[in-house]
Design a protein around this motif. Structure first.
Motif, PDB file in Angstrom:
ATOM      1  N   PRO A 108     -70.585 -24.978  16.732  1.00 36.40           N
ATOM      2  CA  PRO A 108     -70.515 -24.535  15.322  1.00 36.40           C
ATOM      3  C   PRO A 108     -71.789 -25.045  14.586  1.00 36.40           C
ATOM      4  O   PRO A 108     -71.820 -26.435  14.674  1.00 36.40           O
ATOM      5  CB  PRO A 108     -69.103 -24.795  14.745  1.00 36.40           C
ATOM      6  N   TYR A 109     -72.182 -24.425  13.822  1.00 44.22           N
ATOM      7  CA  TYR A 109     -73.137 -24.555  12.823  1.00 44.22           C
ATOM      8  C   TYR A 109     -72.945 -25.828  11.949  1.00 44.22           C
ATOM      9  O   TYR A 109     -73.687 -26.766  11.634  1.00 44.22           O
ATOM     10  CB  TYR A 109     -73.668 -23.635  11.751  1.00 44.22           C
ATOM     11  N   SER A 110     -71.497 -25.835  11.551  1.00 38.60           N
ATOM     12  CA  SER A 110     -70.929 -26.875  10.490  1.00 38.60           C
ATOM     13  C   SER A 110     -70.862 -28.250  11.435  1.00 38.60           C
ATOM     14  O   SER A 110     -71.253 -29.254  10.763  1.00 38.60           O
ATOM     15  CB  SER A 110     -69.729 -26.649  10.316  1.00 38.60           C
ATOM     16  N   ASP A 111     -70.833 -28.181  12.608  1.00 34.55           N
ATOM     17  CA  ASP A 111     -71.187 -29.387  13.460  1.00 34.55           C
ATOM     18  C   ASP A 111     -72.210 -30.185  13.666  1.00 34.55           C
ATOM     19  O   ASP A 111     -72.532 -31.198  13.476  1.00 34.55           O
ATOM     20  CB  ASP A 111     -70.344 -29.382  14.649  1.00 34.55           C
ATOM     21  N   ALA A 113     -74.768 -29.340  11.295  1.00 36.48           N
ATOM     22  CA  ALA A 113     -75.166 -29.957   9.880  1.00 36.48           C
ATOM     23  C   ALA A 113     -74.463 -31.001   9.740  1.00 36.48           C
ATOM     24  O   ALA A 113     -75.148 -31.975   9.323  1.00 36.48           O
ATOM     25  CB  ALA A 113     -74.774 -28.867   9.186  1.00 36.48           C
ATOM     26  N   ALA A 114     -73.275 -31.401  10.159  1.00 33.26           N
ATOM     27  CA  ALA A 114     -72.502 -32.890   9.862  1.00 33.26           C
ATOM     28  C   ALA A 114     -73.294 -33.747  10.681  1.00 33.26           C
ATOM     29  O   ALA A 114     -73.436 -34.997  10.216  1.00 33.26           O
ATOM     30  CB  ALA A 114     -71.048 -32.583  10.175  1.00 33.26           C
TER      31      ALA A 114
END
Length: 375
Positions: A108-111, A113-114
């Motif tokens: 996931p993009y959120s992963d 980005a984090a």
């Protein structure tokens, strides 16, 4: 001529009667008459001049009976650190890591980005894609240096979806000495690229399939399918490995996509038009008749797009737009044409056969519908 040895006049005098010498900066022009067949002259001089740091070009003389031997410092030699090549390589490595992690490893993009370091999980995909592209361009580079042609190291091009790159290019400067050099430089890229492609595909097929995340399995949106070229199916059959799975939670390892990229770019590069590899090869094989063949390439590509749209009833974004776009691109690159060699001596039958076999291998990579949407 700092950093460059003087042209080897002894080697020149044994095969060329020099009437006059003209210097233009570091470039030296020798006007005179060959003492060997003109088609043999460049071969006789190339190695000795290359060792001295020069490339050789043959041009028409000032008089109809004259030939001009032009010795130019080989600027393609690597002096210092090639920063532009390294920066583009680093940028392309980052772009393929990001796209590989997001698209092919389903992170996931959120992963990302984090914690951007999770993108390193996609390093096999990056190694596969950059491996086949770099091998292709290094084939051109090595053949160019062998023939004394001034060529650059590869420039990789970073991009976004779906592979993180638009491919790679090299730059060639100066006049192409003869049709043999033009052919060898043109064919070396597809052949070395295909060797790397077969190796990468075989490795990918031998790896365990990917397990799709549950969110991807349950997704009801459209899915982009990259269909298998015949060459990929042949490799899979030879290894006894599947290219698809009945289990909907399984998919092929992303390294195989590197092989797919190598096959797809091989097809595009072998189009017999302009500065593409196929354009150089056919120019060397057929001479100026290549221009007639190249004029039909855009028409053929537009016909493919029209067939898929009107007969196969595919949407514009299912390979229709791809072939139409390359039809436009073919018109643009056909305008400049391929390199024109100084020596038009025809190729021997061995190189003609290698050319036909290379186009045959390229045909195994061709797909009428490379990509399509399902769902």
């Amino acid at each position: 001529m700092d950093g460059v040895d003087r042209p080897p006049s002894d080697a020149l005098n044994s095969v060329f009667y020099v009437r006059d010498v003209e210097r233009d900066g570091d470039r030296v022009r020798y006007y005179g008459e060959p003492l060997v067949p003109r088609g043999q002259l460049a071969d006789e001089l190339r190695d000795s001049f290359r060792r001295a740091g020069y490339r050789i070009d043959l041009e028409a003389g000032r008089e109809p009976y004259e030939t001009t031997v032009v010795a130019t410092p080989a600027d393609g030699r690597i002096h210092g650190i090639p920063w532009t090549n390294l920066v583009l390589f680093g940028a392309t490595m980052l772009s393929t890591l990001f796209v590989g992690a997001l698209v092919w490893y389903y992170i996931p993009y959120s992963d990302i980005a984090a914690n951007p370091l999770v993108a390193l999980r996609a390093w096999p995909f990056t190694a596969a894609v950059l491996g086949v592209l770099t091998a292709h361009e290094l084939g051109h580079y090595i053949a160019g240096r062998y023939h004394g042609v001034d060529v650059s190291l590869p420039y990789l091009i970073p991009f976004v979806f779906p592979f993180g790159t638009l491919g790679a290019i090299i730059r060639m400067r100066g006049r192409m000495p003869d049709r043999k050099a033009l052919f060898d430089i043109g064919v070396a890229g597809p052949l070395t690229g295909l060797v790397a492609t077969v190796v990468v595909t075989a490795i990918g097929l031998s790896l365990e399939p990917m397990t799709l995340p549950q969110r991807v399995v349950e997704s009801s949106g459209q899915v982009i399918i990259f269909n298998d070229p015949l060459l990929l199916d042949l490799i899979a059959t030879a290894l006894g490995q599947p290219t698809s799975y009945a289990d909907p939670t399984k998919t092929v390892h992303p390294v195989i996509i590197g092989g797919w990229v190598g096959m797809f770019f091989t097809v595009l590069n072998l189009l017999p038009v302009g500065q593409l590899d196929g354009g150089h090869m056919v120019r060397a094989m057929l001479g100026r008749r290549q221009e007639t063949l190249a004029s039909f390439v855009p028409l053929a590509l537009f016909s493919l797009a029209g067939y898929l749209y009107y007969v196969r009833d595919l949407a514009i974004n299912e390979s229709v737009g791809l072939w139409a776009l390359w039809g436009v691109f073919a018109i643009v690159i056909a305008y400049n044409g391929p390199a024109h060699p100084a020596d038009e001596t025809p190729l021997g039958w061995k190189r003609q056969l290698v050319g036909l076999l290379t186009f045959g291998l390229g045909a195994l990579c061709f797909l009428l519908v490379p990509v399509q949407l399902l769902g």
